[in-house]
Structure formats: C-alpha cells, structure tokens
Design a protein around this motif. Structure first.
Motif, short mmCIF file in Angstrom:
data_model
loop_
_atom_site.label_atom_id
_atom_site.label_comp_id
_atom_site.label_asym_id
_atom_site.label_seq_id
_atom_site.Cartn_x
_atom_site.Cartn_y
_atom_site.Cartn_z
N ALA A 114 0.83 -1.21 0.00
CA ALA A 114 0.00 0.00 0.00
C ALA A 114 0.86 1.26 0.00
CB ALA A 114 -0.94 -0.01 1.20
N LEU A 145 -4.73 2.64 4.36
CA LEU A 145 -5.65 1.53 4.57
C LEU A 145 -6.94 1.98 5.25
CD1 LEU A 145 -3.19 -1.31 5.69
CD2 LEU A 145 -4.07 -0.79 3.40
N LYS A 148 -10.65 1.74 3.83
CA LYS A 148 -10.73 0.77 2.74
C LYS A 148 -11.50 -0.48 3.20
CE LYS A 148 -8.15 3.17 -0.14
NZ LYS A 148 -7.78 4.29 0.73
N ARG A 149 -12.05 -1.20 2.24
CA ARG A 149 -12.76 -2.46 2.54
C ARG A 149 -11.83 -3.63 2.33
NH1 ARG A 149 -18.58 -5.08 0.69
NH2 ARG A 149 -19.32 -3.73 2.37
N MET A 171 -10.16 -0.09 8.88
CA MET A 171 -10.69 -0.70 7.68
C MET A 171 -12.07 -1.29 7.94
SD MET A 171 -7.33 -2.64 6.11
CE MET A 171 -7.97 -2.67 4.43
N SER A 197 -14.30 -5.18 -2.75
CA SER A 197 -13.17 -5.07 -1.81
C SER A 197 -12.00 -4.29 -2.41
CB SER A 197 -12.70 -6.46 -1.40
OG SER A 197 -13.70 -7.15 -0.68
N ASP A 198 -11.36 -3.48 -1.57
CA ASP A 198 -10.13 -2.79 -1.93
C ASP A 198 -8.91 -3.67 -1.70
OD1 ASP A 198 -11.25 -0.01 -2.45
OD2 ASP A 198 -11.91 -0.33 -0.38
N ARG A 224 -12.57 -2.45 -7.84
CA ARG A 224 -11.78 -1.46 -7.11
C ARG A 224 -10.27 -1.65 -7.26
NH1 ARG A 224 -14.90 -0.29 -1.35
NH2 ARG A 224 -16.99 0.00 -2.21
N PRO A 226 -8.15 -4.13 -6.52
CA PRO A 226 -7.67 -4.43 -5.17
C PRO A 226 -6.22 -4.89 -5.12
CG PRO A 226 -8.97 -6.25 -6.00
CD PRO A 226 -9.10 -5.15 -7.01
#
Length: 319
Positions: A114, A145, A148-149, A171, A197-198, A224, A226
């Motif tokens: 990330a 983060l 984020k999902r 999250m 979902s991310d 997204r 991910p």
C-alpha cells in the motif's frame, strides 16, 4: 514399541527444539524425503511425521505397520485422507499455532504494498532521491488503509485475527466462508467480496471448491483494483491469470507467500510475478516465526502422545 519416522525435518528450523515423546519409541528423521523414497524409509513405521511429502493411496497400501499420520502443519492436502481412513489410519494436524504470525505477515505484505515500501527503498539505493533534488519524490503510489474495505476469504482463526488487525487500522471488514452460518454478521457472498473489496486476503484451505478461485474471470469482476494477499495456499490463485490482471490494471498489487509447486521453477509465473515492482513474494514463511514454530512442534508431540494414550486430538476428516 512405536517407530516414529519424520520424513521432512528440514521443514522446521534447526534451532527449534523438538522434544521426544514420553512413551517408548524409536525416532528416525530425514531432512527431506521424495515421494518415491517414502516406502524405503518408512516401511516399518507405526507413526509418520510429515509436512509436505505426498502420501497417496498406493504408498499407504505399502505401509502395513502405519497407525498414525501426524502432519507438522495445518494443511493436510499432501495426504490422501480418505485412503488413510479406509485403512484405519487417522491423520492429525496442527491448529491455532499461527494466529499471530500469519496475520502479522499478511499485514506486513499489505502495508509494504500500500505504501510502496520496496520500490521506494530500491530507488533510494539507486540514487533517485539525489536526482529528484528536493526533500521527497513521488515515483510510486501511496494509499492509506483507513477507510478501505478488506475482503477476507476464510472466517476461521486466521481470517478473524486479520480482521481484528484491520479494524484497528480503520478498515471495513467483510468475510466469505462457505462454512459460515447464513446471516452471520459480516459474512457476504464471494461475488460481493470480489466486486467490492479494496484488498482481498486469502485464509482458506486448498480444496476442490477453492482451487483456482481467483482466476481471470474473478479478476475481471474486481471493480476497485484491489491488492491481493495470499498467505494460504498457492493453488487458490491462477498465477498466469494474475499476470494478465496486473498487466490490464484489474488489480493494483499482490503479496504472495505461497505457490504451487514449492519451490517454484525459475521460469514459473510466480517468479515472473516476483520481479514486478508492485508484487512482493516471500518463500512460504508467513507461518514461521520462532514462537510459532515452537508452538507447532510442541502441539505435534502432544498429538502423537494423545494418540498413543488412546485420546487422539486434531483428527482431520477425509475430504
């Protein structure tokens, strides 16, 4: 007297102390064992300790003294458990020992990806900071983060521990698990998880149902872009399809601790993925903290002693 044969002692670090069982026994261990060496090495074994050596029906049929298969890991896909059960041989495994080490490794991969930790480090070493001529430079994306999902595939001990860490980072967590109860809080369908979902992190066993679950069709439904994390089993992801997904921008990054086979061939998709700046590959070590390995071998011997005492523990049902 029991004859115990450890087929692949090298799968546990040499510094880890394995106590010997308390009952009378003969202990034999080999660093590594190929599948075609099992019969020669374990022909008279009553107990086999195994981590990753294939034990299929034809091999088990030629081990007439065998009474127990003690797996020095959680995953048991290396054993034909139905063939073993048909011969009255239970398979036991290790449980709960990795509830800190695997989630921590999963988050280490996620945080590094990330925040582009690895490419920024490489660029500092290559002198790119000096070339930039200012207090910082922006060659790689950095995302938070928080907010984020996180979609977790597997709602067992490891998946729930990752969920706990994720919530501490702010999250949103959703989980998919075919064994979960309908309507259970936080449980969604696999389709919803993939599409919303991310981050997607895998914490489920490799079964006929889960093999290849992240393939190109799944990647094309990921809206997204991910980050994909896999510290479970390599066969869950079609790695050639992951290459395409990265090329096409369907996913943004990947952290992989597992593959099939292990170790991977030098010309494999896994090794090609490892050379990408937005992929981090580690050699199946998410489970391998010093503390976790000691807990593993202690439980391994407990399982063996409990079986000999007539009170078997951690028996795995056939697939």
């Amino acid at each position: 007297m029991h004859r115990i044969v450890f087929l692949d002692r090298d799968t546990v670090a040499p510094a880890v102390t394995i106590r010997r069982p308390s009952f009378p026994h003969e202990w034999v261990e080999y660093g590594r064992t190929q599948a075609d060496e099992v019969i020669g090495r374990a022909a008279d074994a009553t107990i086999i300790i195994n981590n990753k050596v294939d034990l299929r029906a034809e091999t088990l049929a030629r081990l007439p003294q065998l009474q127990l298969i003690a797996i020095a890991a959680t995953g048991t896909d290396c054993v034909d458990k139905q063939a073993a059960a048909d011969r009255g041989i239970p398979t036991v495994n290790i449980r709960g020992y990795a509830k800190a080490t695997v989630p921590e490794h999963s988050f280490a991969l996620l945080l590094a990806l990330a925040r582009s930790i690895v490419p920024y480090r490489q660029e500092v070493l290559a002198g790119e900071w000096q070339k930039a001529g200012q207090f910082c430079f922006f060659s790689n994306p950095i995302v938070d983060l928080s907010g984020k999902r996180l979609g977790l595939v597997g709602a067992g001990v490891l998946g729930n521990q990752v969920a706990e860490i994720a919530r501490a980072f702010g999250m949103e967590v959703v989980l998919y698990d075919p064994a979960a109860k309908p309507g259970q809080a936080g449980i969604v369908s696999l389709d919803e998880l993939i599409e919303t979902s991310d981050v997607i992190s895998l914490h489920c066993p490799l079964t006929n149902e889960t093999r290849g679950m992240l393939d190109l069709a799944a990647f094309r439904r990921m809206k997204r872009r991910p980050i994909i994390i896999n510290t479970a089993r390599g066969g869950l992801i079609v790695e050639e399809d992951l290459e395409v997904a990265l090329d096409e921008g369907l996913v943004s990054a990947a952290g992989l601790d597992v593959t099939l086979p292990e170790p991977p061939p030098l010309d494999s998709a896994f090794m090609r993925l490892a050379r990408r700046s937005n992929v981090i590959c580690t050699p199946h070590v998410a489970w391998a903290s010093t503390e976790a390995q000691q807990a593993l071998v202690d439980q391994l011997i407990d399982n063996i002693e409990n079986f000999v005492a007539g009170n078997p523990t951690n028996v795995v049902a056939p697939d």
